[in-house]
Design an enzyme around this catalytic site. Structure first.
Site, PDB file in Angstrom:
ATOM      1  N   ASP A 171      42.606 -20.630 -14.500  1.00  0.00           N
ATOM      2  CA  ASP A 171      41.529 -21.384 -13.857  1.00  0.00           C
ATOM      3  C   ASP A 171      41.087 -20.580 -12.642  1.00  0.00           C
ATOM      4  OD1 ASP A 171      39.806 -23.042 -12.587  1.00  0.00           O
ATOM      5  OD2 ASP A 171      41.079 -24.838 -12.680  1.00  0.00           O
ATOM      6  N   TYR A 174      44.880 -27.818  -8.971  1.00  0.00           N
ATOM      7  CA  TYR A 174      43.781 -28.732  -9.256  1.00  0.00           C
ATOM      8  C   TYR A 174      42.884 -28.094 -10.306  1.00  0.00           C
ATOM      9  CZ  TYR A 174      39.654 -31.706  -8.583  1.00  0.00           C
ATOM     10  OH  TYR A 174      38.591 -32.557  -8.772  1.00  0.00           O
ATOM     11  N   LYS A 211      31.994 -22.636  -9.076  1.00  0.00           N
ATOM     12  CA  LYS A 211      31.751 -22.239  -7.679  1.00  0.00           C
ATOM     13  C   LYS A 211      30.924 -20.952  -7.524  1.00  0.00           C
ATOM     14  CE  LYS A 211      35.266 -25.339  -6.204  1.00  0.00           C
ATOM     15  NZ  LYS A 211      36.615 -25.688  -6.587  1.00  0.00           N
TER      16      LYS A 211
HETATM   17  C1  LIG Z   1      36.914 -26.892  -7.645  1.00  0.00           C
HETATM   18  C2  LIG Z   1      37.848 -26.609  -8.741  1.00  0.00           C
HETATM   19  C3  LIG Z   1      37.709 -27.195 -10.007  1.00  0.00           C
HETATM   20  C4  LIG Z   1      36.677 -28.256 -10.290  1.00  0.00           C
HETATM   21  O1  LIG Z   1      35.392 -27.771 -10.155  1.00  0.00           O
HETATM   22  P1  LIG Z   1      34.189 -28.836  -9.909  1.00  0.00           P
HETATM   23  O2  LIG Z   1      32.973 -27.974  -9.943  1.00  0.00           O
HETATM   24  O3  LIG Z   1      34.467 -29.454  -8.579  1.00  0.00           O
HETATM   25  O4  LIG Z   1      34.247 -29.810 -11.004  1.00  0.00           O
HETATM   26  C5  LIG Z   1      38.562 -26.804 -11.017  1.00  0.00           C
HETATM   27  N1  LIG Z   1      39.507 -25.894 -10.809  1.00  0.00           N
HETATM   28  C6  LIG Z   1      39.691 -25.299  -9.601  1.00  0.00           C
HETATM   29  C7  LIG Z   1      40.756 -24.267  -9.431  1.00  0.00           C
HETATM   30  C8  LIG Z   1      38.882 -25.671  -8.529  1.00  0.00           C
HETATM   31  O5  LIG Z   1      39.092 -25.135  -7.330  1.00  0.00           O
END
Ligand SMILES: *Cc1c(COP(=O)(O)O)cnc(C)c1O
Length: 428
Positions: A237, A142, A265
């Site tokens: 990511d 994701y 995060k």
């Molecule tokens: C949560 C997440 C996102 C998206 O971040 P948001 O702050 O929710 O837009 C992108 N990549 C990874 C790996 C994530 O866990």
């Protein structure tokens, strides 16, 4: 009706599905969501006053626990000086210097407001820099909800069992190719059939949005090599793994240097923050120093920077923070494994550092297809019984368990006892 049920009724009439992000709905476990009133340390309380030991931690940011005094104080102090200026501030410079100092692959960094924005912008920079359009992502990973990334995505998309998303024009995803996690051959094939067209490979260095899926030996190294051979960029990511596994994230933990990294995060400590950064040569492409446009009214917001700076500074200065946390979590996951083994319920436990996940399947899980072999009804039953025992897990089989510094030995033991009772009940 309970307080949460009443609020959910009201919410459903004025918010789609009653929640502001799909993973918060308890739909996949057949329940109504708890509405949360406050959180301190490793505990959260719902509006009815029920207390839980929390294993979501806002999906990652709360590495130091909820309402950490160091973070709260920094936020309060910053807020008194003004909430937003739309102008440059010293804290943004400090934040950029701190991240560049902690993560060696990052020479320049740009702040944004979410992980979604970070990924969307990193991909734009990768395309601008390479002059190529195609991106390889992995099924089950994701990367936020931008159009190009909603292809075989993990997290809420996977939980709801929808292949992509309505409202995304085919034109927006035609340059998104998907490979199989932990399968280098699937990546090589895509490079062969799209010669000189691939700008970047984006990967969660630890898959944490299809449950938790670890990279097999050689997977991340292999991606680095394939990208180099094809003059494509490697994007990690690290929105979940950044500053969670090690002070320099999964890239430090596994010893692989990506070209670009996305964060979110943890770097906001609970405030809405994202960032993307990497090699100077690539990041110099971003406006106003280069032709890749990207902007944000609230980017680098002073209160958000204060929160992130407080958390990251703490992580930098406490030199055995990660050893301590990872050792505590290792011990917890070992005990958890022993309890599941005794219970004679088919399971696969994947964990690294303070991230973990119990899959209700008899298969080893190395990719999203294997994650999909899980008995999600069994997970729902496990989730519900754990919640009744005061343990707040992710309301989906395909999400991680997040442990923080604030999880006490005593609370981890309480959790293990709850698992033991729950599995006995499930077996009965
Ligand atoms: C949560 C997440 C996102 C998206 O971040 P948001 O702050 O929710 O837009 C992108 N990549 C990874 C790996 C994530 O866990």
């Amino acid at each position: 009706m309970t307080g949460s049920e009443k609020l959910f009724q009201r919410a459903k009439t004025c918010i789609p599905g009653g929640v502001n992000s799909p993973v918060r709905a308890f739909a996949s476990v057949g329940m109504t969501p708890r509405f949360i009133k406050k959180a301190i340390g490793d505990r959260i309380w719902d509006v009815e006053g029920n207390e839980y030991i929390d294993y979501i931690g806002s999906w990652g940011p709360m590495l130091l626990g909820h309402s950490n005094p160091i973070v709260l104080e920094a936020v309060e102090r910053a807020a008194r000086e003004g909430l937003s200026f739309g102008a440059a501030t010293e804290r943004e410079v400090q934040m950029a210097e701190l991240i560049c100092d902690m993560v060696s692959s990052v020479e320049m960094i740009r702040m944004v407001n979410s992980g979604t924005e970070a990924v969307m912008s990193a991909i734009r920079a990768a395309r601008g820099y390479t002059g190529k359009d195609k991106i390889i992502k992995f099924s089950g990973c994701y990367h936020g909800h931008s159009d190009a990334m909603l292809v075989k995505a993990g997290s809420g998309v996977m939980t709801q069992g929808i292949p992509g998303s309505a409202g995304v024009p085919a034109g927006c995803t035609k340059d998104t190719l998907t490979a199989v996690y932990n399968d280098l051959d699937s990546v090589r094939l895509l490079f062969e059939s799209n010669r000189d067209e691939i700008a970047a490979v984006i990967v969660e260095p630890v898959g944490a949005n299809m449950g938790v899926v670890l990279p097999t030996d050689g997977f991340l190294e292999g991606l680095r090599r394939i990208c180099d051979e094809n003059e494509a960029l490697l994007i990690f990511d690290e929105v979940i793994t950044g500053f969670r596994l090690a002070p320099d994230g999964a890239q430090g933990y596994y010893g692989i240097q990506p070209d670009l990294t996305t964060f979110g995060k943890i770097i906001g400590a609970g405030m809405p923050v994202g960032a993307y950064g990497g090699k100077r040569e690539i990041m110099s492409m971003v406006a106003p120093s280069g032709p890749v446009y990207q902007a944000g009214t609230l980017s680098g917001n002073p209160v958000a920077m204060a929160a992130g700076l407080a958390q990251l500074s703490y992580l930098k200065n406490d030199t055995d923070f990660y050893d301590k946390l990872n050792r505590k979590c290792d011990k917890f996951f070992k005990s958890l494994k022993a309890i599941f083994e005794k219970a004679d319920i088919p399971f696969c436990l994947n964990h690294v550092g303070s991230l973990g996940c119990v899959f209700f399947t008899d298969k080893d899980v190395y990719n999203d297809a294997e994650a999909h072999t899980c008995d999600t009804a069994k997970y729902a039953s496990y989730f519900k019984k754990m919640l009744e025992r005061g343990i707040y897990l992710a309301p989906s089989q395909f999400e991680a368990m997040f442990i923080s510094q604030a999880h006490t030995e005593e609370d981890l033991q309480t959790t293990l006892r709850a698992v033991e009772h729950t599995l006995t009940e499930m077996n009965a």
